[in-house]
Design an enzyme around this catalytic site. Structure first.
Site, PDB file in Angstrom:
ATOM      1  N   SER A  15       0.811  -1.225   0.000  1.00 15.75           N
ATOM      2  CA  SER A  15       0.000   0.000   0.000  1.00 15.75           C
ATOM      3  C   SER A  15       0.843   1.274   0.000  1.00 15.75           C
ATOM      4  O   SER A  15       0.577   2.206  -0.758  1.00 15.75           O
ATOM      5  CB  SER A  15      -0.932   0.005   1.217  1.00 15.75           C
ATOM      6  OG  SER A  15      -1.797  -1.108   1.170  1.00 15.75           O
ATOM      7  N   GLY A  16       1.875   1.322   0.857  1.00 20.68           N
ATOM      8  CA  GLY A  16       2.688   2.531   0.957  1.00 20.68           C
ATOM      9  C   GLY A  16       3.541   2.755  -0.275  1.00 20.68           C
ATOM     10  O   GLY A  16       3.596   3.870  -0.815  1.00 20.68           O
ATOM     11  N   THR A  42       0.879  -6.823   2.291  1.00 17.62           N
ATOM     12  CA  THR A  42       0.215  -7.520   3.394  1.00 17.62           C
ATOM     13  C   THR A  42      -1.286  -7.264   3.394  1.00 17.62           C
ATOM     14  O   THR A  42      -2.093  -8.184   3.501  1.00 17.62           O
ATOM     15  CB  THR A  42       0.825  -7.081   4.739  1.00 17.62           C
ATOM     16  OG1 THR A  42       2.178  -7.535   4.792  1.00 17.62           O
ATOM     17  CG2 THR A  42       0.060  -7.670   5.911  1.00 17.62           C
ATOM     18  N   CYS A  43      -1.677  -6.002   3.253  1.00 16.91           N
ATOM     19  CA  CYS A  43      -3.091  -5.645   3.398  1.00 16.91           C
ATOM     20  C   CYS A  43      -3.973  -6.371   2.397  1.00 16.91           C
ATOM     21  O   CYS A  43      -4.953  -7.008   2.753  1.00 16.91           O
ATOM     22  CB  CYS A  43      -3.277  -4.137   3.253  1.00 16.91           C
ATOM     23  SG  CYS A  43      -5.004  -3.651   3.342  1.00 16.91           S
ATOM     24  N   LYS A  51      -8.817 -11.019   5.409  1.00 12.84           N
ATOM     25  CA  LYS A  51      -9.296 -11.181   6.778  1.00 12.84           C
ATOM     26  C   LYS A  51     -10.720 -10.663   6.917  1.00 12.84           C
ATOM     27  O   LYS A  51     -11.579 -11.329   7.513  1.00 12.84           O
ATOM     28  CB  LYS A  51      -8.368 -10.433   7.736  1.00 12.84           C
ATOM     29  CG  LYS A  51      -8.877 -10.370   9.168  1.00 12.84           C
ATOM     30  CD  LYS A  51      -8.118  -9.352   9.970  1.00 12.84           C
ATOM     31  CE  LYS A  51      -8.559  -7.937   9.645  1.00 12.84           C
ATOM     32  NZ  LYS A  51      -7.740  -6.916  10.339  1.00 12.84           N
ATOM     33  N   TYR A  99      -3.705  -3.259  -8.676  1.00  9.31           N
ATOM     34  CA  TYR A  99      -2.469  -2.637  -8.193  1.00  9.31           C
ATOM     35  C   TYR A  99      -1.414  -2.568  -9.300  1.00  9.31           C
ATOM     36  O   TYR A  99      -0.739  -1.550  -9.480  1.00  9.31           O
ATOM     37  CB  TYR A  99      -1.927  -3.399  -6.977  1.00  9.31           C
ATOM     38  CG  TYR A  99      -2.404  -2.817  -5.662  1.00  9.31           C
ATOM     39  CD1 TYR A  99      -1.537  -2.152  -4.814  1.00  9.31           C
ATOM     40  CD2 TYR A  99      -3.740  -2.917  -5.278  1.00  9.31           C
ATOM     41  CE1 TYR A  99      -1.970  -1.608  -3.616  1.00  9.31           C
ATOM     42  CE2 TYR A  99      -4.193  -2.375  -4.087  1.00  9.31           C
ATOM     43  CZ  TYR A  99      -3.298  -1.722  -3.261  1.00  9.31           C
ATOM     44  OH  TYR A  99      -3.733  -1.168  -2.078  1.00  9.31           O
ATOM     45  N   TYR A 178      -4.250  -8.167  18.291  1.00 13.45           N
ATOM     46  CA  TYR A 178      -5.480  -8.102  17.495  1.00 13.45           C
ATOM     47  C   TYR A 178      -5.530  -9.193  16.431  1.00 13.45           C
ATOM     48  O   TYR A 178      -6.601  -9.711  16.130  1.00 13.45           O
ATOM     49  CB  TYR A 178      -5.694  -6.704  16.921  1.00 13.45           C
ATOM     50  CG  TYR A 178      -4.820  -6.316  15.753  1.00 13.45           C
ATOM     51  CD1 TYR A 178      -5.223  -6.549  14.450  1.00 13.45           C
ATOM     52  CD2 TYR A 178      -3.586  -5.712  15.959  1.00 13.45           C
ATOM     53  CE1 TYR A 178      -4.425  -6.198  13.376  1.00 13.45           C
ATOM     54  CE2 TYR A 178      -2.781  -5.353  14.893  1.00 13.45           C
ATOM     55  CZ  TYR A 178      -3.199  -5.604  13.603  1.00 13.45           C
ATOM     56  OH  TYR A 178      -2.406  -5.263  12.547  1.00 13.45           O
ATOM     57  N   GLU A 182      -8.641 -11.669  16.359  1.00  8.46           N
ATOM     58  CA  GLU A 182      -9.493 -11.656  15.168  1.00  8.46           C
ATOM     59  C   GLU A 182      -9.631 -13.055  14.581  1.00  8.46           C
ATOM     60  O   GLU A 182     -10.741 -13.502  14.265  1.00  8.46           O
ATOM     61  CB  GLU A 182      -8.913 -10.703  14.119  1.00  8.46           C
ATOM     62  CG  GLU A 182      -9.113  -9.241  14.470  1.00  8.46           C
ATOM     63  CD  GLU A 182      -8.458  -8.285  13.482  1.00  8.46           C
ATOM     64  OE1 GLU A 182      -8.870  -7.113  13.441  1.00  8.46           O
ATOM     65  OE2 GLU A 182      -7.536  -8.696  12.745  1.00  8.46           O
ATOM     66  N   ASP A 303       5.200  -0.417   7.411  1.00  3.81           N
ATOM     67  CA  ASP A 303       5.539  -1.328   8.501  1.00  3.81           C
ATOM     68  C   ASP A 303       7.039  -1.525   8.680  1.00  3.81           C
ATOM     69  O   ASP A 303       7.495  -1.918   9.760  1.00  3.81           O
ATOM     70  CB  ASP A 303       4.887  -2.701   8.268  1.00  3.81           C
ATOM     71  CG  ASP A 303       3.374  -2.671   8.427  1.00  3.81           C
ATOM     72  OD1 ASP A 303       2.809  -1.565   8.545  1.00  3.81           O
ATOM     73  OD2 ASP A 303       2.754  -3.747   8.427  1.00  3.81           O
ATOM     74  N   THR A 311      -2.427   0.113   7.325  1.00  2.00           N
ATOM     75  CA  THR A 311      -2.416   0.428   5.897  1.00  2.00           C
ATOM     76  C   THR A 311      -2.642   1.920   5.599  1.00  2.00           C
ATOM     77  O   THR A 311      -1.871   2.513   4.841  1.00  2.00           O
ATOM     78  CB  THR A 311      -3.493  -0.417   5.180  1.00  2.00           C
ATOM     79  OG1 THR A 311      -3.202  -1.781   5.434  1.00  2.00           O
ATOM     80  CG2 THR A 311      -3.509  -0.149   3.694  1.00  2.00           C
ATOM     81  N   HIS A 435     -32.084   7.970  16.866  1.00  2.00           N
ATOM     82  CA  HIS A 435     -32.781   6.934  17.641  1.00  2.00           C
ATOM     83  C   HIS A 435     -33.653   6.067  16.739  1.00  2.00           C
ATOM     84  O   HIS A 435     -34.261   6.582  15.806  1.00  2.00           O
ATOM     85  CB  HIS A 435     -33.650   7.624  18.707  1.00  2.00           C
ATOM     86  CG  HIS A 435     -34.359   6.670  19.607  1.00  2.00           C
ATOM     87  ND1 HIS A 435     -33.702   5.952  20.578  1.00  2.00           N
ATOM     88  CD2 HIS A 435     -35.659   6.295  19.652  1.00  2.00           C
ATOM     89  CE1 HIS A 435     -34.585   5.183  21.200  1.00  2.00           C
ATOM     90  NE2 HIS A 435     -35.783   5.377  20.655  1.00  2.00           N
ATOM     91  N   GLU A 440     -26.179   6.171  19.527  1.00  2.00           N
ATOM     92  CA  GLU A 440     -26.765   7.357  20.163  1.00  2.00           C
ATOM     93  C   GLU A 440     -26.266   7.516  21.599  1.00  2.00           C
ATOM     94  O   GLU A 440     -26.239   8.631  22.137  1.00  2.00           O
ATOM     95  CB  GLU A 440     -28.297   7.314  20.131  1.00  2.00           C
ATOM     96  CG  GLU A 440     -28.923   6.255  21.020  1.00  2.00           C
ATOM     97  CD  GLU A 440     -30.451   6.252  20.919  1.00  2.00           C
ATOM     98  OE1 GLU A 440     -31.069   7.250  21.347  1.00  2.00           O
ATOM     99  OE2 GLU A 440     -31.008   5.272  20.412  1.00  2.00           O
TER     100      GLU A 440
END
Length: 452
Positions: A15-16, A42-43, A51, A99, A178, A182, A303, A311, A435, A440
């Site tokens: 990504s970067g 990776t992403c 994921k 990409y 995480y 996950e 990273d 990302t 609502h 809320e």
């Protein structure tokens, strides 16, 4: 005519790196890019995208059960992993194609090769050819690592989960971050018997204590066998399974074992230290606020710098790098108040300071509520959600917002805008509630539950 083959050479097609290459090329910069594996990084290939698709897949079982309480006569069949995996891989192929196309359509010359550094302006590709560039951008990302222990080679990592021929009947997940949490929730939702060992006192270290406590409680309630203060000593083959010896004296056999015990920057064997690029203890490239390394022509984003490994952060760092180097506008990257989501079940969304971190800095008021949401409560589901604000006593600014609820990722994105703008508790209070919604509650909490 420039003395260099390129104005910019990017190592890494995640990504970067791709964002920096594209934005630079659009400015008329001559850009080359090398990627040794798959474009998207990776992403796209082995992280957020597959994921999240697995998260969606894992939630349908619970939906069907809840639907019966709403009067729908639904009988749930079995989950077909191979059918899902085929579609998943087709989607990842499609995204990788996008990409690659982004780069070629913007005039970036790409090389499907590993690149290492020869000197501050030269890279060598795995076929032996060398390319020179005025600036080099390191964007190699990171990788999951396994601990050094007997039998570690028998286990998989998060990279391998998308390629399993079949789902295991049982799995041991080692770790409490995480990624571990996950995948514990995902696999549990897909019908795998999940056991999770974490050596610490509570999962999701670094996040708000109250929020992570609720996530752990809900994971257990959903059937995940979570053991805290427990680590693994060794793994060995046992028939068709893997025998795991734990620090708590347990010895159990699982169909599969997965390590989610950390990630390392991909800086090994790159030739960086020999050139004078400073690396940290974990192997990360040390950079300044403009992503510049100790060598003026070499920059790094994402990273591989181990700053904030997300990302959207890598993408922002890539764009700031281009603005700094090719736009003549030195642009530091703002790593403050980054909203993020953890796609456990229920999800956790967070922005700003945890209660624990905030009270170390200044006196705070805590506004918090936990309740059964209408949808699941009606179905007799005991699941609870949490809405929490950490507020400065002195300035009344909201320093942190923590949400544990279905859709928390979507909610925290919008709360993040207000908190980044410096909203006060009174700004939240002046906002009329939508609502009936879960969110809320963020604007209807009138009295603090405690001060700290």
């Amino acid at each position: 005519m420039s003395a260099f083959d390129y104005d910019l050479f990017v190592i890494g097609g995640g990504s970067g790196g791709v964002r920096a290459a594209r934005v630079a090329a659009q400015r008329g910069v001559r850009v080359g890019l090398a990627e040794e594996d798959r474009y998207g990084g990776t992403c796209v290939i082995r992280g957020c995208v597959p994921k999240k698709l697995m998260v969606f897949a894992s939630e349908y079982g619970g939906m069907a059960e809840e639907a019966r309480a709403y009067g729908w006569d639904i009988a749930l069949g079995d989950f077909d992993w191979s059918a899902f995996r085929t579609r998943l891989h087709a989607e990842l192929d499609r995204l990788e194609g996008i990409y690659r196309n982004i780069l070629t359509s913007n005039g970036v010359e790409t090389f499907d090769a590993r690149a290492t550094l020869v000197d501050p302006h030269t890279v060598e590709l795995s076929d032996g050819t060398r390319k020179s560039a005025k600036h080099i951008l390191l964007a190699m990302g990171g990788r999951p690592v396994k601990p050094d222990m007997p039998g570690a080679e028998l286990a998989i990592t998060s990279n391998d989960i998308f390629h399993l021929d079949k789902l295991p009947g049982s799995i041991l997940i080692i770790g409490g971050g995480y990624i571990a949490c996950e995948f514990a929730c995902i696999l549990n939702g897909l019908g795998v018997k999940v056991t999770q060992y974490y050596r610490g006192a509570q999962v999701l270290r670094g996040f708000d204590d109250e929020a992570r406590g609720l996530v752990a409680e809900e994971m257990r309630q959903d059937g995940i066998d979570l053991h805290l203060g427990t680590n693994i000593l060794s793994l060995e083959r046992s028939g068709s399974g893997i025998r795991a010896k734990a620090t708590n004296g347990d010895e159990r056999v699982f169909d599969q074992v997965m390590f989610a015990t950390g990630r390392a920057p991909n800086t090994d064997g790159m030739g960086l230290e020999a050139l004078g690029v400073h690396l940290g203890r974990a192997g990360q490239v040390i950079v300044d606020q403009f992503s510049q390394s100790a060598i003026p022509s070499i920059y790094a984003v994402g990273d591989v710098t181990d700053r904030v490994n997300l990302t959207p952060v890598a993408i922002r760092e890539g764009m700031a790098f281009v603005e700094t180097v090719f736009g003549g506008n030195p642009t530091p990257v703002d790593h403050d108040l980054i909203p993020t989501a953890i796609f456990t079940q229920p999800e956790m969304g967070t922005v700003g300071l945890s209660e624990e971190a905030a009270r170390e800095i200044e006196p705070v008021e805590i506004y918090c509520t936990s309740f059964k949401p209408m949808q699941s409560g009606f179905a007799g589901n005991p699941r609870r959600v949490l809405m929490k604000l950490v507020v400065s006593k002195a300035t009344r600014r909201v320093l942190g917002c923590h949400i544990v609820a279905p859709g928390a990722g979507e909610m925290i994105q919008l709360a993040g805008i207000a908190i980044k703008m410096g909203a006060t508790k009174e700004d939240f209070d002046r906002t009329v509630a939508v609502h009936p919604t879960m969110s809320e509650e963020i604007v209807t909490m009138k009295s603090p539950v405690r001060t700290a």
